[in-house]
Scaffold this active site. Structure first.
Site, PDB file in Angstrom:
ATOM      1  N   LYS A 271      18.763 -71.133  -1.382  1.00 55.00           N
ATOM      2  CA  LYS A 271      18.477 -72.534  -1.056  1.00 55.00           C
ATOM      3  C   LYS A 271      17.242 -72.605  -0.181  1.00 55.00           C
ATOM      4  O   LYS A 271      16.929 -71.651   0.535  1.00 55.00           O
ATOM      5  CB  LYS A 271      19.644 -73.131  -0.256  1.00 55.00           C
ATOM      6  N   ARG A 346      32.668 -72.929  -7.452  1.00 53.34           N
ATOM      7  CA  ARG A 346      33.546 -72.950  -8.624  1.00 53.34           C
ATOM      8  C   ARG A 346      34.062 -71.558  -8.969  1.00 53.34           C
ATOM      9  O   ARG A 346      35.139 -71.408  -9.545  1.00 53.34           O
ATOM     10  CB  ARG A 346      32.797 -73.607  -9.797  1.00 53.34           C
TER      11      ARG A 346
HETATM   12  N1  BES Z   1      27.769 -75.973  -1.342  1.00 50.53           N
HETATM   13  C1  BES Z   1      26.930 -76.465  -2.375  1.00 50.53           C
HETATM   14  C2  BES Z   1      27.084 -77.965  -2.623  1.00 50.53           C
HETATM   15  C3  BES Z   1      26.691 -78.903  -1.513  1.00 50.53           C
HETATM   16  C4  BES Z   1      25.479 -79.552  -1.547  1.00 50.53           C
HETATM   17  C5  BES Z   1      27.563 -79.197  -0.475  1.00 50.53           C
HETATM   18  C6  BES Z   1      25.129 -80.447  -0.551  1.00 50.53           C
HETATM   19  C7  BES Z   1      27.226 -80.088   0.522  1.00 50.53           C
HETATM   20  C8  BES Z   1      25.990 -80.717   0.479  1.00 50.53           C
HETATM   21  C9  BES Z   1      27.248 -75.749  -3.679  1.00 50.53           C
HETATM   22  O1  BES Z   1      27.686 -74.441  -3.570  1.00 50.53           O
HETATM   23  C10 BES Z   1      25.991 -75.704  -4.467  1.00 50.53           C
HETATM   24  O2  BES Z   1      25.092 -75.036  -4.056  1.00 50.53           O
HETATM   25  N2  BES Z   1      25.949 -76.395  -5.599  1.00 50.53           N
HETATM   26  C11 BES Z   1      24.808 -76.447  -6.430  1.00 50.53           C
HETATM   27  C12 BES Z   1      25.268 -76.274  -7.855  1.00 50.53           C
HETATM   28  C13 BES Z   1      24.147 -76.104  -8.833  1.00 50.53           C
HETATM   29  C14 BES Z   1      23.467 -74.772  -8.624  1.00 50.53           C
HETATM   30  C15 BES Z   1      24.708 -76.200 -10.242  1.00 50.53           C
HETATM   31  C16 BES Z   1      24.115 -77.792  -6.224  1.00 50.53           C
HETATM   32  O3  BES Z   1      24.826 -78.799  -6.121  1.00 50.53           O
HETATM   33  O4  BES Z   1      22.903 -77.803  -6.151  1.00 50.53           O
HETATM   34 MG    MG Z   2      26.074 -73.061  -3.542  1.00 52.26          MG
END
Ligand code: BES
Ligand code: MG
Ligand code: ZN
Length: 498
Positions: A271, A346
């Site tokens: 990230k 997931r």
């Molecule tokens: N923990 C994040 C989701 C999240 C985003 C929580 C903002 C709280 C605030 C999750 O693990 C994630 O990174 N999801 C990705 C999924 C994508 C790679 C398909 C996302 O939402 O960008």
């Molecule tokens: Mg994530």
């Protein structure tokens, strides 16, 4: 904070600050009463007060024991609900702060709501608004610590106000436990330390906790949890919580699953720091909500058999980290093509959902900070809720009603079959990301592969953590889900109509 209830005359109530919630309709009558009890200048000082939601005015009484009095607005009497009561009393906390009040009285207004609901909401709203996370403040006295004692002033002589106040206190404390866990610095909540904190909670409040270590997780074949954990130097844990009271209404449990990613860097699909990774200590907010809910169930002796499952790990790049393109064999035997290591939630939830089958559960509810897409769709105002089949419709309606009652609101997203196509994989059974659209739904579609029971998925990515405060929810962890689940399970315990 200590909470008590009294019926002595308002004039005699000896507190640093007395909060009086007033509806718009009753402002005139209230001002007359205020003059009579607190003296004429109090009435004059309050003259500009209209009782609108979010408004408040401070008064210095002359003829009563309370040092200060604050009127707070409830809005129009028609349509006052528990949420408005919580928000109005939360407004009073700013006066507590300026007056450095150690003892606070709250006068319970007469409303078209049950007295128990009113007293519960007053205590809940006040305590939640007064919460501050001071663990890392070197001089805690510099921060606002909240009052030591709250006295609810009620005119009814029976036990209902007392019961409501007690429930409000327990619920607020359970929410605070969840907030504390979310706000804790990641280095203090490695999976093992997190599991230890949960064990302490279980011991303190009287439910059971069993912590699995890496060897057990391997023996059980939790390939998803192990894959996410591979980039980490900290081993994963899987914690099983049980609340099974003798008088439970159900033989087969309701299972609660909470995402416990103690820090989400994204892994090799890293990230960016600003606006994204910097908030990821909150990626265990689903797990924290399950812990808070278990505390509330046990403390309120809710007669429902409930099991909590918490898979915990961090998600990091590392020399052995799982990689894009890798195929993982999950606990269920399903193979998953990992195309983005940041879609880790997931992966660990799937194993917990698959393990949940061994309980033959009546219902499974998972809570997870799963997708940024849920935040894009709904912001911080509510969580997204999804379910697998029509049989769950009644539970879903009950959950929505609990959301409206508690202010932990949930809003449904569709689960049409077509969305399932977006996670079909060329090399494995499924892949762990969909396309650009409908990200919250494709994540739920992924999870659906691992359930064979009535199931509700709640994506709490938006409301679980705030960058700006909201009424009775300070910045940081909100404890979203604790009161939602408590209210839902309380309703679940009531004899169900056929
Ligand atoms: N923990 C994040 C989701 C999240 C985003 C929580 C903002 C709280 C605030 C999750 O693990 C994630 O990174 N999801 C990705 C999924 C994508 C790679 C398909 C996302 O939402 O960008
Ligand atoms: Mg994530
Ligand atoms: Zn995550």
């Amino acid at each position: 904070m200590k909470v008590s209830v009294t019926t002595i005359p308002l004039r005699e109530l000896d507190v640093d600050l007395l909060l009086i919630p007033v509806t718009e309709d009753r402002v005139q009558a209230a001002l007359a009463e205020i003059e009579a009890v607190f003296g004429p200048s109090a009435g004059r000082a309050a003259a500009d007060f209209k009782g609108t939601p979010g408004s408040g005015v401070l008064i210095y009484p002359e003829t009563a024991n309370a040092r200060r009095v604050a009127l707070v607005g409830l809005g129009a009497a028609a349509g006052v609900d528990a949420e408005r009561v919580r928000r109005s009393v939360a407004e009073g906390v700013r006066f507590v702060e300026t007056a450095k009040a150690e003892t606070v009285g709250i006068s319970a207004p007469a409303l078209a709501l049950e007295a128990e609901v009113v007293s519960q909401s007053l205590i809940e709203g006040f305590m939640l608004a007064a919460y501050r996370f001071l663990r890392y403040k070197t001089d805690a006295k510099q921060g606002f610590a909240g009052p030591e004692r709250i006295v609810l002033h009620s005119s009814d002589q029976d036990k209902t106000s007392r019961r409501g106040a007690e429930r409000g206190r327990i619920l607020a404390e359970s929410v605070m436990s969840a907030r504390d866990l979310v706000n804790l610095s990641p280095h203090e909540k490695t999976p093992v330390l997190f599991a230890k904190a949960i064990e302490r909670s279980a011991k303190k409040y009287g439910y059971e906790a069993e912590v699995w270590d890496q060897a057990l997780i391997e023996a059980e074949g939790m390939g998803g949890l192990l894959a996410v954990n591979r980039g980490s130097v900290e081993p994963p844990t899987f914690t099983v919580l049980t609340w099974r009271p003798e008088h439970a209404v159900n033989e087969r449990p309701v299972v609660l699953v909470g995402k416990g990613v103690v820090f989400d860097t994204g892994g090799l699909s890293l990230k960016k720091t600003e606006g994204s990774m910097e908030y990821m200590k909150s990626d265990m907010a689903g797990a924290a909500a399950v812990v808070g809910a278990m505390e509330a169930l046990a403390r309120l002796e809710t007669p429902v058999y409930v099991v909590g499952l918490i898979p915990a790990t961090d998600n990091r790049p590392g020399r052995n980290a799982y990689v894009p393109g890798e195929v993982v064999r999950m606990h269920a035997g399903t193979t998953v093509e990992v195309l983005n290591t940041d879609a880790e939630g997931r992966m660990i939830l799937a194993d917990a959902l698959s393990y949940a089958k061994t309980y033959r559960p009546e219902l499974v509810i998972d809570l997870a900070t799963l997708t940024g897409a849920a935040v894009v769709a709904l912001g911080n105002e509510c969580a997204a809720v999804m379910t697998n089949d029509a049989e769950t419709a009644a539970s879903l309606e009950a959950l929505r009603a609990s959301g409206d009652r508690t202010g932990d609101r949930v809003h449904p997203l569709p689960m049409y079959e077509e969305y399932g196509k977006l996670i079909e994989s060329a090399v494995a059974d499924i892949k762990n990301i969909g396309g650009r659209g409908a990200g919250a739904i494709t994540a739920a579609k992924f999870l659906e592969h691992f359930v064979d029971y009535p199931w509700i998925h709640i994506d709490i990515a938006g409301p679980s953590f705030l960058k700006e405060p909201k009424p009775y929810r300070p910045k940081g962890g909100t404890g979203f889900g604790v009161r939602l689940l408590s209210d839902f399970l309380r309703g679940y315990a009531r004899p169900r109509k056929s």
